[in-house]
Design a protein around this motif. Structure first.
Motif, PDB file in Angstrom:
ATOM      1  N   PHE A 387      -6.331  10.743   5.621  1.00 16.64           N
ATOM      2  CA  PHE A 387      -5.976  10.118   6.897  1.00 16.64           C
ATOM      3  C   PHE A 387      -6.360  11.027   8.064  1.00 16.64           C
ATOM      4  CE2 PHE A 387      -2.396   7.184   5.203  1.00 16.64           C
ATOM      5  CZ  PHE A 387      -3.363   6.320   4.756  1.00 16.64           C
ATOM      6  N   VAL A 390      -9.940  10.682   8.769  1.00 22.03           N
ATOM      7  CA  VAL A 390     -10.244   9.448   9.497  1.00 22.03           C
ATOM      8  C   VAL A 390      -9.804   9.570  10.951  1.00 22.03           C
ATOM      9  CG1 VAL A 390      -9.824   6.969   9.594  1.00 22.03           C
ATOM     10  CG2 VAL A 390      -9.956   8.108   7.405  1.00 22.03           C
ATOM     11  N   LEU A 430     -12.971   5.614   7.512  1.00 24.18           N
ATOM     12  CA  LEU A 430     -11.871   4.835   6.944  1.00 24.18           C
ATOM     13  C   LEU A 430     -12.332   4.142   5.667  1.00 24.18           C
ATOM     14  CD1 LEU A 430      -9.025   3.723   7.353  1.00 24.18           C
ATOM     15  CD2 LEU A 430     -10.035   1.817   8.564  1.00 24.18           C
ATOM     16  N   TRP A 434     -10.809   4.981   2.168  1.00 24.99           N
ATOM     17  CA  TRP A 434     -10.052   3.908   1.532  1.00 24.99           C
ATOM     18  C   TRP A 434     -10.572   3.598   0.137  1.00 24.99           C
ATOM     19  CZ3 TRP A 434      -5.489   3.199   2.698  1.00 24.99           C
ATOM     20  CH2 TRP A 434      -4.790   2.178   2.077  1.00 24.99           C
ATOM     21  N   GLU A 438      -8.112   3.344  -2.970  1.00 23.23           N
ATOM     22  CA  GLU A 438      -8.007   2.183  -3.866  1.00 23.23           C
ATOM     23  C   GLU A 438      -8.342   2.552  -5.303  1.00 23.23           C
ATOM     24  OE1 GLU A 438     -10.016  -1.382  -2.799  1.00 23.23           O
ATOM     25  OE2 GLU A 438      -8.535  -1.904  -1.276  1.00 23.23           O
TER      26      GLU A 438
ATOM     27  N   TYR B 149       1.540  -1.752   4.281  1.00 23.60           N
ATOM     28  CA  TYR B 149       0.504  -1.980   3.278  1.00 23.60           C
ATOM     29  C   TYR B 149       1.064  -2.057   1.857  1.00 23.60           C
ATOM     30  CZ  TYR B 149      -3.490  -1.315   0.273  1.00 23.60           C
ATOM     31  OH  TYR B 149      -4.407  -1.460  -0.732  1.00 23.60           O
ATOM     32  N   VAL B 161      -4.687  -7.048  -4.139  1.00 23.99           N
ATOM     33  CA  VAL B 161      -5.278  -5.857  -3.535  1.00 23.99           C
ATOM     34  C   VAL B 161      -6.412  -6.259  -2.600  1.00 23.99           C
ATOM     35  CG1 VAL B 161      -6.609  -3.781  -4.040  1.00 23.99           C
ATOM     36  CG2 VAL B 161      -4.613  -4.336  -5.403  1.00 23.99           C
ATOM     37  N   LEU B 168      -5.253  -4.545   5.782  1.00 25.49           N
ATOM     38  CA  LEU B 168      -5.358  -3.184   6.297  1.00 25.49           C
ATOM     39  C   LEU B 168      -6.655  -2.999   7.065  1.00 25.49           C
ATOM     40  CD1 LEU B 168      -3.648  -0.524   5.850  1.00 25.49           C
ATOM     41  CD2 LEU B 168      -5.565   0.164   4.466  1.00 25.49           C
ATOM     42  N   ILE B 176      -8.385   1.152  15.623  1.00 29.21           N
ATOM     43  CA  ILE B 176      -9.179   2.360  15.868  1.00 29.21           C
ATOM     44  C   ILE B 176     -10.402   2.021  16.708  1.00 29.21           C
ATOM     45  CG2 ILE B 176     -10.592   4.144  14.780  1.00 29.21           C
ATOM     46  CD1 ILE B 176      -8.656   4.188  12.500  1.00 29.21           C
TER      47      ILE B 176
END
Lengths: 497, 489
Positions: A387, A390, A430, A434, A438, B149, B161, B168, B176
């Motif tokens: 994080f 990012v 990101l 991510w 995941e 989330y 998912v 998300l 952002i």
């Protein structure tokens, strides 16, 4: 006796002298203990100096009492104190916490050699940050580079050998270019001391050799710093190095080269060469922008977690160069702070990955699927540091990105482009972070991969969490590094008129 | 208790509750649920305790520290935020009662994580409500996204998912990519990001830039679901129903429209925006979203997705009301947040109750269900009538104010949008009500009765609130009058 005035020389002498002594510590574990003690001591020295610098003290030290420009001069200001903090901090954490990982990767009888080289690399890097003399910078650069080649090749992964060969060739070219540039400047000014150079260079009438010198120095150091497109040595070197060496090098090695680049350009050339700023606005800025976009895009599709983060490092170097290329106080502050914050984030990420590597032999993303189920704490530390990479608010990465965007808005008609690139690349970051999240949390584990028996070894886990907490801590209370960075920016700009 | 301390408590109580839930979850389920309820009750007590000070015209404030020079993490309570916090904290109690019934009734897994993240989301919501400047707002906004989330991806299978990734992805990318530059731009030109009555941007920025900055804010706050950044909301419907009910009908989505309203009122300043033509597009965007989302809702066959699109439309009511830029409309925006919250949470509670009792999720399964689940469907009917805006429900009150504001501004577009969408709302809700009460049940369906008692209790309570808001809305309107105190009529 008050040691404070001698701190600069101790900073480099302590690791330099203890490095050969570590070779003698044959019995099992002793070399590690010795290296850890040296690294901690170095960190304590750096922290002391950083605090002193923050309080307004500047160190300059003439080794052996020989005054510059004739003797060897060391100096510590806000910028070098910041770099020293990063180098010794990364070294101390990596050595202290890395024992379980190093024990897995390096044979017991070779460990004294390994730690000796490590401390030598650290001595070289601190030396670069301390030197006030262009030639000594070269010497320390060679010391640290040679030691780094040994370290990268020292692991069990034989793919490291071609990687390190590439690094060796390119690193040597870079260092040679730097040396050629320094030689030319010496030819025209008759001095190697940076402060002296700055004073004398204004009087040089024939400017062409200096322009050539500036070109050589910039390219040479950009090679060392892995500025896009001179970064090709970096991904494989980081990927196949022993995991703890990746932690150490990713946190500090390229930043030291950027440090020299900025220092040389701003202290020596910027004030004295007419229209030197073109080098930043027409050369380094486009490269930085390209590097940010291309490297982030590559990282999005990279399948090996270490190479993914290595590509991300190339993009982050782009951010640092971008901030510097504005030649404004805001830009340089953002740039310097991003060095610090990126070291925190990337160091933490690679620490967590070293933890994963203790249970997974193969670090391709597909093989790591579902790792969070058996290693929840390791994975969580990885997520927090991710994080920060990012730039999620509340983490250190957010602060430097905020400053960078704020600085970019001052850039007039290019502002929209710059802001756009920074934001798009943040979104790319990101995306790749991510993907890791995941994979670790939601993908079913690969069939033929053994489920890990537990968390990462405790020291690694603690270190990764220390980094994660530091990322949050410096994200909410960034005052101390920010103070150093804005002082550093002021210092660099103080030399441009 | 001093009001400054109350701000700190409002954020720390849910955090402490989250820790307590984690610890209690290891001992027993009953203890864990007790901690949740106690936390919710404490939070409501703390937040509602601030109301007298607000009515007296005070503005409690708290600064936690400076992040960057001149940019602090600071909180300040003002009428709009107070309303939002009071709403979210009050409904958290009812929602917790409902959650217990729902999660146990459906034997959901990982309940401890569920309740923990719920408490964290509430902490972030309180932070948003009380944020004193744009940076603090942004910080809490992102925390809310991240803490919800795990709730959206609760089921953990591949389809979930994937939906959670959309959720998300859209929320983080818009925040952002658009919200953050808008904030930095604001700090850059205004030198501050504090929420100050009358706005901070007047005179600092002009011309087309105003419209552009407004666009960055409106689409950057993806939680407000103004088209085309609305797709996350239907995607979020894969979450367990209590999450859809409190978070995706109240806390998260209201955080979005609340942020936009707050930015319009306290950053731009209503009068400044009204005088700047380039900001006029927002009414059109909101009007388009209202009509388009209502049309999409007409075509849905899944109850929760229908409710989601109805939420998209209703959120844009708030945005449009705020964008009409007249005092009555701003009040309308504020009370529509409350009215819609009561109505929509009731509707979601009902949808969850139907799922718990009969495992029905599609509209064509609802024939004659009113006879099997009279309480649930009665509450559903009240909620639906509130969405349409029929008296005596809360929805009528807010629509009245928004319409009055639109007339004040002589904004024909807004007036006709409200009329048109009322027709559309009726067109998709009335058939459901009709089929539930008056149509005959299709043969071959499962035998079932009412939902678990805790679930029914919760939805009856919110239905009563929906009705009650029609009669007892005086304090809310009095509070929000302060919002528009110095505004040009």
């Amino acid at each position: 006796m008050d040691l404070t005035p001698h701190l600069p020389v101790l900073q480099v002498v302590v690791p330099l002298l203890s490095s050969p002594l570590l070779l003698l510590l044959r019995p099992r574990g002793l070399a590690w203990a010795g290296a850890a003690a040296v690294a901690l001591l170095s960190f304590a020295i750096a922290l002391n100096m950083a605090l002193a610098v923050a309080a307004g003290i500047q160190f300059s030290y003439a080794v052996g009492g020989w005054e510059p420009p004739y003797g060897i001069a060391l100096s510590v200001d806000a910028f070098s104190a910041l770099i020293l903090l990063i180098v010794t901090g990364a070294g101390a954490i990596a050595i202290l916490a890395g024992k379980p990982s190093v024990d897995r990767e390096i044979d017991a009888e070779r460990q004294p050699l390994f730690y000796s080289a490590w401390i030598l690399a650290m001595a070289g890097l601190t030396g670069i940050a301390l030197s006030a003399d262009a030639f000594n910078i070269f010497v320390f650069m060679e010391i640290s580079s040679l030691a780094s080649y040994v370290l990268i090749a020292g692991g069990p992964d034989r793919r490291a050998l071609p990687a390190v060969f590439k690094y060796l060739i390119m690193g040597t070219i870079g260092a040679t270019f730097y040396l050629i540039g320094v030689g030319l400047v010496y030819m025209m000014t008759g001095t190697l001391n940076l402060a002296d150079m700055e004073a004398r260079i204004g009087g040089v009438t024939d400017i062409n050799p200096l322009l050539v010198a500036a070109g050589f120095i910039t390219i040479g150091l950009a090679l060392k710093a892995a500025v896009f497109p001179l970064h090709v040595w970096l991904p494989n070197a980081y990927t196949h190095a022993p995991h703890m060496i990746t932690v150490f090098l990713a946190a500090c090695a390229t930043k030291v080269a950027i440090y020299v680049l900025l220092r040389f350009d701003f202290f020596v050339f910027q004030a004295n060469l007419d229209r030197h700023d073109v080098q930043f606005s027409l050369f380094l800025m486009p490269l930085a922008l390209l590097g940010i976009l291309v490297a982030s895009a590559v990282a999005m599709f990279e399948g090996h977690i270490k190479r993914l983060l290595a590509m991300s490092s190339v993009a982050q170097i782009g951010y640092i160069m971008l901030g510097a290329s504005f030649i404004t106080e805001a830009g340089l502050t953002a740039s310097a702070l991003h060095m610090f914050n990126h070291a925190l984030a990337k160091g933490g990420l690679f620490l967590a990955i070293a933890g994963l590597a203790c249970h997974y032999g193969d670090l391709r993303l597909a093989r790591l699927a579902g790792a969070a189920r058996s290693m929840p704490w390791t994975a969580a530390a990885l997520v927090v540091c991710g994080f920060s990479l990012v730039g999620i608010p509340g983490t250190a990465g957010f602060v430097s990105k905020w400053l960078l965007l704020d600085a970019a808005l001052d850039e007039g008609r290019f502002a929209a482009v710059l802001v756009g690139v920074i934001l798009v690349s943040s979104l790319m970051a990101l995306a790749y972070v991510w993907r890791i999240v995941e994979t670790l949390y939601f993908k079913p584990a690969a069939q033929d991969v053994a489920t890990p028996t537990g968390e990462a070894p405790l020291p690694l886990l603690l270190a990764a969490w220390l980094a994660a907490i530091a990322n949050i801590g410096f994200g909410l209370f960034p005052q101390f590094p920010l103070e150093l960075c804005s002082a550093a920016a002021e210092l660099l700009l103080g030399h441009t008129l | 208790m001093s009001a400054d301390l109350a701000i700190l408590l409002a954020i720390c109580v849910p955090l402490a509750t989250a820790v307590g839930i984690q610890l209690a979850g290891r001992i027993s389920d009953n203890l864990r649920e007790a901690v949740t309820l106690a936390g919710a009750a404490t939070l409501a007590w703390v937040v509602w305790g601030m109301l007298p000070a607000l009515f007296a015209g005070e503005r409690p404030a708290l600064t936690l520290g400076e992040l960057l020079p001149g940019i602090a993490i600071a909180f300040e309570v003002e009428p709009l935020g107070m309303l939002f916090a009071a709403l979210a904290s009050g409904l958290w109690i009812i929602n917790s009662i409902y959650s217990i019934g729902y999660m146990r009734g459906n034997r959901e897994k990982k309940q401890t994580r569920f309740y923990t993240c719920f408490a964290l989301a509430l902490a972030a919501t309180m932070g948003i409500a009380f944020a004193g400047n744009l940076l603090t707002l942004f910080l809490c906004y992102e925390l809310l996204t991240l803490s919800t989330y795990p709730l959206v991806s609760h089921k953990g299978d591949e389809a979930t998912v994937r939906s959670a990734r959309v959720y998300l992805g859209i929320l983080l990318c818009t925040s952002i990519g658009l919200f953050l530059p808008a904030i930095i731009w604001t700090y850059h030109v205004a030198g501050t990001g504090d929420f100050i009555a009358g706005g901070i941007l007047a005179g600092k920025i002009a011309g087309a830039d105003v419209g552009l900055l407004l666009a960055l804010f409106v689409f950057g706050v993806g939680k407000a679901a103004v088209m085309p950044v609305h797709r996350w909301l239907p995607a979020a419907m894969v979450a367990p129903t209590p999450v859809s009910a409190l978070l995706h009908a109240v806390a998260v989505v209201k955080a979005g429209v609340f942020s936009i309203t707050k930015i319009i009122v306290y950053v731009f300043g209503v009068d400044f925006l009204f005088a700047t033509p380039s900001s006029g597009w927002l009414v059109y965007a909101a009007a388009f979203t209202i009509i388009a989302a209502s049309l999409i809702a007409l075509r849905q066959t899944n109850l929760k997705r229908l409710l989601a699109y109805s939420t998209v439309a209703q959120l844009s009511y708030v945005v449009m009301a705020a964008a009409v830029l007249k005092p009555l409309a701003e009040i309308g925006a504020a009370i529509h947040m409350v009215a819609h919250a009561f109505g929509k949470i009731t509707l979601f509670f009902a949808a969850g109750a139907i799922y718990t009792a009969a495992h029905k999720t599609e509209l064509n399964q609802l024939y004659g269900i009113g006879r099997r689940m009279p309480w649930t469907m009665a509450a559903f009917t009240i909620g639906a009538l509130s969405m349409i805006g029929v008296p005596p429900t809360g929805g009528f009150v807010s629509k009245w104010y928004i319409l009055a504001g639109a007339f004040q501004a002589e904004n024909l577009l807004a007036i006709f949008t409200i009329i048109g969408s009322t027709v559309l709302n009726a067109a998709y809700f009335l058939p459901i009500i009709f089929m539930a009460w008056f149509a005959d049940e299709r043969p071959g369906g499962p035998e079932h009765g009412e939902a678990p008692p805790l679930v029914v209790l919760a939805l009856v309570l919110t239905a009563l609130l929906t009705l009650g808001f029609f009669f007892f809305n005086g304090p809310v309107i009095a509070l929000e009058q302060q919002l528009v105190g110095g505004m040009a009529q």
